[in-house]
Design an enzyme around this catalytic site. Structure first.
Site, PDB file in Angstrom:
ATOM      1  N   GLU A 166       0.807  -1.220   0.000  1.00 15.84           N
ATOM      2  CA  GLU A 166       0.000   0.000   0.000  1.00 15.84           C
ATOM      3  C   GLU A 166       0.840   1.270   0.000  1.00 15.84           C
ATOM      4  O   GLU A 166       0.490   2.261  -0.651  1.00 15.84           O
ATOM      5  CB  GLU A 166      -0.940   0.000   1.212  1.00 15.84           C
ATOM      6  N   GLN A 213      -7.947  -2.218  -0.473  1.00 17.04           N
ATOM      7  CA  GLN A 213      -8.861  -3.356  -0.498  1.00 17.04           C
ATOM      8  C   GLN A 213      -9.858  -3.279   0.654  1.00 17.04           C
ATOM      9  O   GLN A 213     -11.044  -3.584   0.501  1.00 17.04           O
ATOM     10  CB  GLN A 213      -8.064  -4.662  -0.434  1.00 17.04           C
ATOM     11  N   PHE A 214      -9.366  -2.833   1.805  1.00 15.55           N
ATOM     12  CA  PHE A 214     -10.193  -2.473   2.954  1.00 15.55           C
ATOM     13  C   PHE A 214      -9.581  -1.223   3.560  1.00 15.55           C
ATOM     14  O   PHE A 214      -8.357  -1.068   3.567  1.00 15.55           O
ATOM     15  CB  PHE A 214     -10.234  -3.605   3.997  1.00 15.55           C
ATOM     16  N   ALA A 215     -10.431  -0.344   4.082  1.00 15.94           N
ATOM     17  CA  ALA A 215      -9.928   0.901   4.663  1.00 15.94           C
ATOM     18  C   ALA A 215      -8.915   0.637   5.764  1.00 15.94           C
ATOM     19  O   ALA A 215      -7.984   1.427   5.966  1.00 15.94           O
ATOM     20  CB  ALA A 215     -11.089   1.729   5.210  1.00 15.94           C
ATOM     21  N   ASP A 216      -9.064  -0.474   6.470  1.00 15.28           N
ATOM     22  CA  ASP A 216      -8.132  -0.829   7.545  1.00 15.28           C
ATOM     23  C   ASP A 216      -6.690  -0.912   7.040  1.00 15.28           C
ATOM     24  O   ASP A 216      -5.741  -0.631   7.771  1.00 15.28           O
ATOM     25  CB  ASP A 216      -8.510  -2.189   8.144  1.00 15.28           C
ATOM     26  N   PHE A 217      -6.521  -1.329   5.768  1.00  8.82           N
ATOM     27  CA  PHE A 217      -5.184  -1.572   5.240  1.00  8.82           C
ATOM     28  C   PHE A 217      -4.421  -0.292   4.928  1.00  8.82           C
ATOM     29  O   PHE A 217      -3.242  -0.339   4.577  1.00  8.82           O
ATOM     30  CB  PHE A 217      -5.263  -2.443   3.986  1.00  8.82           C
ATOM     31  N   HIS A 271     -11.006  -5.730   9.248  1.00  8.42           N
ATOM     32  CA  HIS A 271     -11.692  -5.422   7.998  1.00  8.42           C
ATOM     33  C   HIS A 271     -12.961  -4.602   8.222  1.00  8.42           C
ATOM     34  O   HIS A 271     -13.812  -4.537   7.339  1.00  8.42           O
ATOM     35  CB  HIS A 271     -12.073  -6.718   7.268  1.00  8.42           C
TER      36      HIS A 271
END
Length: 666
Positions: free
Chosen positions: A405, A427-431, A472
């Site tokens: 990222e 892919q997910f905001a967490d990442f 996630h």
């Protein structure tokens, strides 16, 4: 006449003309004399800090002269020779170091923390590593434009320990980007010797692990540096690919002057002083009668006059006078919103379909727009938002990325520097945590620092309610509303999602675009079929009443609507913020002044969330209108659990109705 000493470096003149040899020498001499003057000014307190590149001039000058003037270079803080070889006026450099307005950052940053499109130089940030990924982005732009240009980026050996270094090399290799990674191995990272920085014989060996050619050069030999880099650059222009070069050199002064060099053994210092790139090249040129003493003295005199003249003009320039309006106006690049009106033809779309359609229509409108993310190409993304995009737009514009990222956000920044818009899908905001540094320190600050926009949209699939667990399910918008320079968009409906995405892509500033996963396939709405935009900073008043103001966004909008539908007797203004930065303060304040009560609903946990700032704003600006304390409703102060009954307990949804009724009965 002074004695001509023998060179301690073995030079091979090759087929270089005398003119080129003298140019190489002059271009090394100039930064050396500037540095010697700066060290005097530092001791006199006339500049605040200095990072010396004395002894490393051959690398900066050799690489810069080997590249074409329109090819970007991303230097570090010991690469003064890059700036002077590109012939940046010394007046501007000195103003930069003194914090004057004629510098490149208007006093907002120091030394070499700046870029300049005029001279195709992109300076570093203190985190070092991000510029490697930015170079990837510029190199990608060169590929897409088919201009056969090369990009060169610098790192120290200490910087190669950062994850960004490895991510950038991997991306460059996978995508075969025309970029030269230049490692200045100068012995120490501040006081830490190379033996404590890495455990391989040569850093160039790392190139093999990334499937790229690598070379080791004598960084103090200007001829070897110049001719080899020139040859490699010519080769890359014909056959684009990344190359790693390790320049062996030495840092003969402190990391910065205040840190000194007491930790360096004296015999090591003596050894490298004998390898001084300028003294040795001067001796070589004198011995070959390419240079004579008179010419050498004339060079020095000319440079010293240029230095003194530029210093006088920099000193004479007025000090910057702080101006709040100027500072605030420069955080974002001015954006002239263009209204594209929705047509009357509509079709029912889910939120996920509206985002996909909006992204597709923006790809059609902006012919060079690039989208990047994990699994977004043939697979269509984990949520299938980009399904079919490869067939429509090709793999050059719809790019699967490695799992890195940080490098991809940096690559997007490099594309922006080259004038290309991009959308990055987390892919997910967490990442985003894996790319947090370039978002908050590079994208957010670049326009304020040196006027360079970050024309990047980061898509952020977020939110709980889908049993995805702690990694996630976060809705982490507060990390970014806190950061000046970022814009934050958070739609709750398909209509808004499509129009706001178009605006986000049109806006030249960095935008975090949040998409709630639980709403993707559960919310439907009639959406115009054409391309249209919605302005930022305009909230939607979904319901009108006079008893209370409900302020929310994202999934909270639908929780509030459900509560009001179940309690028809509650007369409420329901405000969907839609964008959190910029914020529609006018609509919020006017409503609360009318109703006298306010409740703020957010899915995020309470402490540090945007509800806290909204509450403080209302208490400060609407206190005399309030009939009750401002109420905040948020999720539990825990990570987000996986199992359904725990997630239900966690979420603010179940707390809202009781809190609303308690506020009304206050």
């Amino acid at each position: 006449m002074p004695t001509i000493t023998k060179s301690n470096i073995a030079y091979d003149k090759r087929n270089l003309s005398d003119k080129t040899l003298l140019e190489l020498y002059y271009n090394m001499l100039k930064p050396r004399l500037i540095e010697e003057k700066m060290l005097i000014l530092l001791r006199q307190g006339k500049i605040s800090k200095w990072f010396s590149g004395i002894g490393q001039e051959a690398i900066s000058v050799g690489v810069t002269m080997a590249l074409k003037p329109d090819e970007y270079i991303l230097p570090m803080h010991r690469n003064l020779g890059v700036f002077t070889t590109r012939e940046i006026p010394l007046h501007r450099l000195f103003c930069q170091w003194q914090g004057k307005a004629s510098g490149f950052t208007k006093g907002r940053d120091r030394s070499f923390h700046f870029g300049t499109q005029e001279f195709n130089i992109v300076g570093m940030i203190s985190h070092l590593g991000p510029q490697l990924g930015v170079a990837d982005g510029i190199a990608l732009a060169n590929l897409l434009k088919e201009n056969k240009n090369v990009t060169a980026v610098f790192s120290g050996e200490g910087g190669t320990s950062e994850g960004d270094f490895h991510e950038a090399l991997n991306v460059a290799s996978v995508w075969q980007l025309p970029v030269i990674f230049c490692i200045e191995n100068n012995g120490y990272g501040l006081s830490t010797p190379t033996s404590e920085q890495y455990n391989c014989k040569h850093l160039a060996d790392r190139g093999k692990g990334y499937g790229m050619e690598s070379f080791i050069l004598d960084g103090n030999n200007i001829i070897e540096t110049y001719t080899k880099v020139q040859k490699l650059a010519e080769s890359i222009r014909k056959r684009p690919r990344p190359i790693l070069i390790e320049f062996k050199t030495f840092r003969r002064r402190g990391h910065e002057e205040a840190s000194g060099t007491k930790y360096v053994p004296q015999d090591l210092m003596d050894e490298w002083e004998e390898k001084d790139p300028i003294d040795n090249f001067r001796s070589f040129l004198l011995s070959k009668k390419v240079l004579n003493i008179e010419t050498d003295e004339a060079y020095k005199a000319k440079i010293k006059v240029e230095i003194d003249t530029a210093l006088e003009s920099a000193y004479a320039e007025q000090d910057i006078v702080p101006n709040e309006t100027t500072e605030l106006n420069d955080v974002y690049k001015p954006f002239e919103y263009t209204d594209f009106t929705p047509n009357t033809e509509t079709k029912e779309l889910r939120l996920i379909d509206a985002i996909s359609e909006g992204l597709k229509q923006s790809m059609e409108k902006h012919k060079d727009l690039v989208i990047m993310g994990q699994d977004i190409a043939e697979y269509g993304g984990v949520f299938k938002i980009t399904d079919g995009f490869v067939e429509a737009f090709g793999k050059d514009r719809v790019r699967n990325t490695p799992i890195c990222e940080s490098a991809i956000v940096e690559t997007a920044m490099g594309l922006s520097i080259s004038g290309i818009k991009s959308v990055v899908e987390m892919q997910f905001a967490d990442f985003v945590t894996s790319g947090f540094n370039p978002v908050v320190n590079y994208l957010a600050k670049s326009h304020y620092r040196w006027g360079q926009e970050a024309d990047v949209v980061v898509r952020m699939p977020c939110g709980a309610g889908v049993a995805a667990g702690p990694f996630h399910s976060q809705t982490n918008e507060a990390w970014f509303t806190k950061t000046p320079g970022l814009k934050v968009v958070y739609p709750a409906f398909p209509y808004d999602a499509k129009g706001l995405l178009a605006t986000a892509i049109n806006d030249p500033n960095p935008v975090l675009y949040f998409e709630h996963k639980a709403l993707y396939r559960s919310i439907r709405q009639e959406v115009p079929t054409n391309y249209y935009t919605i302005p930022f900073g305009k909230a939607a008043l979904l319901k009108e009443g006079d008893a209370v103001t409900i302020i929310t966004y994202g999934a909270g909008v639908h929780w509030a609507l459900e509560t009001l539908n179940n309690n028809q007797d509650i007369s409420a203004d329901l405000i969907d913020l839609r964008t959190l930065q910029p914020l529609d303060k006018e609509t919020i304040l006017n409503s609360v002044k009318k109703t006298g009560r306010a409740i703020i609903l957010q899915e995020d946990s309470m402490f540090g969330g945007i509800a806290s700032d909204l509450s403080a704003m209302l208490m400060e600006q609407c206190f005399e209108y309030l009939d009750a304390p401002v109420k905040r409703v948020a999720s539990m102060e825990t990570p987000i659990p996986f199992i359904g009954q725990l997630e239900e307990q966690y979420l603010a949804k179940g707390k809202f109705e009781g809190a609303l009724k308690a506020l009304l009965s206050y």
